[in-house]
Design a protein around this motif. Sequence first.
Motif, mmCIF file in Angstrom:
data_model
loop_
_atom_site.group_PDB
_atom_site.id
_atom_site.type_symbol
_atom_site.label_atom_id
_atom_site.label_comp_id
_atom_site.label_asym_id
_atom_site.label_seq_id
_atom_site.Cartn_x
_atom_site.Cartn_y
_atom_site.Cartn_z
ATOM 1 N N SER A 198 4.957 1.147 4.586
ATOM 2 C CA SER A 198 5.856 2.139 3.992
ATOM 3 C C SER A 198 6.083 1.892 2.502
ATOM 4 C CB SER A 198 7.196 2.126 4.730
ATOM 5 O OG SER A 198 7.015 2.467 6.089
ATOM 6 N N GLY A 199 5.236 1.074 1.884
ATOM 7 C CA GLY A 199 5.351 0.787 0.458
ATOM 8 C C GLY A 199 6.232 -0.407 0.129
ATOM 9 N N GLN A 200 6.551 -1.217 1.124
ATOM 10 C CA GLN A 200 7.398 -2.382 0.886
ATOM 11 C C GLN A 200 6.703 -3.375 -0.061
ATOM 12 O OE1 GLN A 200 6.364 -1.237 3.912
ATOM 13 N NE2 GLN A 200 7.858 -1.655 5.513
ATOM 14 N N ASN A 207 -3.561 -3.232 -1.909
ATOM 15 C CA ASN A 207 -3.925 -3.616 -0.557
ATOM 16 C C ASN A 207 -2.752 -3.296 0.371
ATOM 17 O OD1 ASN A 207 -5.231 -4.709 1.651
ATOM 18 N ND2 ASN A 207 -4.633 -6.803 1.165
ATOM 19 N N ARG A 208 -2.989 -2.429 1.330
ATOM 20 C CA ARG A 208 -1.944 -2.083 2.298
ATOM 21 C C ARG A 208 -2.036 -3.041 3.476
ATOM 22 N NH1 ARG A 208 0.556 3.566 3.322
ATOM 23 N NH2 ARG A 208 0.839 3.154 1.145
ATOM 24 N N ASN A 241 6.410 2.186 -6.362
ATOM 25 C CA ASN A 241 6.744 3.471 -6.970
ATOM 26 C C ASN A 241 5.438 4.173 -7.369
ATOM 27 O OD1 ASN A 241 7.509 5.612 -8.571
ATOM 28 N ND2 ASN A 241 8.998 4.448 -9.759
ATOM 29 N N PRO A 242 5.071 5.272 -6.699
ATOM 30 C CA PRO A 242 3.823 5.962 -7.040
ATOM 31 C C PRO A 242 3.767 6.461 -8.485
ATOM 32 C CG PRO A 242 4.894 7.013 -5.151
ATOM 33 C CD PRO A 242 5.759 5.893 -5.591
ATOM 34 N N ASN A 243 4.900 6.599 -9.128
ATOM 35 C CA ASN A 243 4.911 7.017 -10.533
ATOM 36 C C ASN A 243 4.223 6.005 -11.436
ATOM 37 O OD1 ASN A 243 6.240 9.428 -10.016
ATOM 38 N ND2 ASN A 243 8.260 8.487 -10.233
ATOM 39 N N TRP A 244 4.151 4.757 -11.013
ATOM 40 C CA TRP A 244 3.445 3.753 -11.809
ATOM 41 C C TRP A 244 1.982 4.135 -11.972
ATOM 42 C CZ3 TRP A 244 5.673 -0.464 -8.175
ATOM 43 C CH2 TRP A 244 6.996 -0.746 -8.524
ATOM 44 N N LEU A 245 1.395 4.709 -10.929
ATOM 45 C CA LEU A 245 -0.022 5.094 -10.993
ATOM 46 C C LEU A 245 -0.255 6.212 -11.990
ATOM 47 C CD1 LEU A 245 -0.874 5.117 -7.188
ATOM 48 C CD2 LEU A 245 -1.240 3.278 -8.835
#
Length: 135
Positions: free
Chosen positions: A13-15, A111-112, A124-128
């Motif tokens: 979940s993006g942890q 890596n998930r 935070n997907p905004n970093w991408l």
Amino acid sequence: MPDVRSMIAIGLSGQLGLNGHLPWEGNPGPEYKEDVANFFAKTRGHVLLAGPTTARAVPDHERNYMTIVELRSHMHPQETLAKFPGRVVYIGGGPPVWDVYAKYIHHWDINRLPYDGPADRWFNPNWLVAGGNAK
């Protein structure tokens, strides 16, 4: 300017973190061990700019194989990065660091991991989206 990258492991979940550590720290599963081994294999010979917790977490036996710079809030990103022209620089150290350095990162290696438990820090997907936009 150096080749600026980041390598991150995140949960399902993006942890990213829990109480100042990786939420899965100490998990004996092979995918967790492989993630750590991969991190050190890819960063060897390069520069790691990281927040204090991450910088201090690099084991002594790996410190000889990379240049580690412990980032502080008073350090200016462009000036810090300019010290490593032509080098590969990895940015590590959690959300406060990526909030500042994301715009300089041209490559994200994410890596998930199969972790789906609690966390207090999240990817935070905004970093991408910010990556590679700095001059």
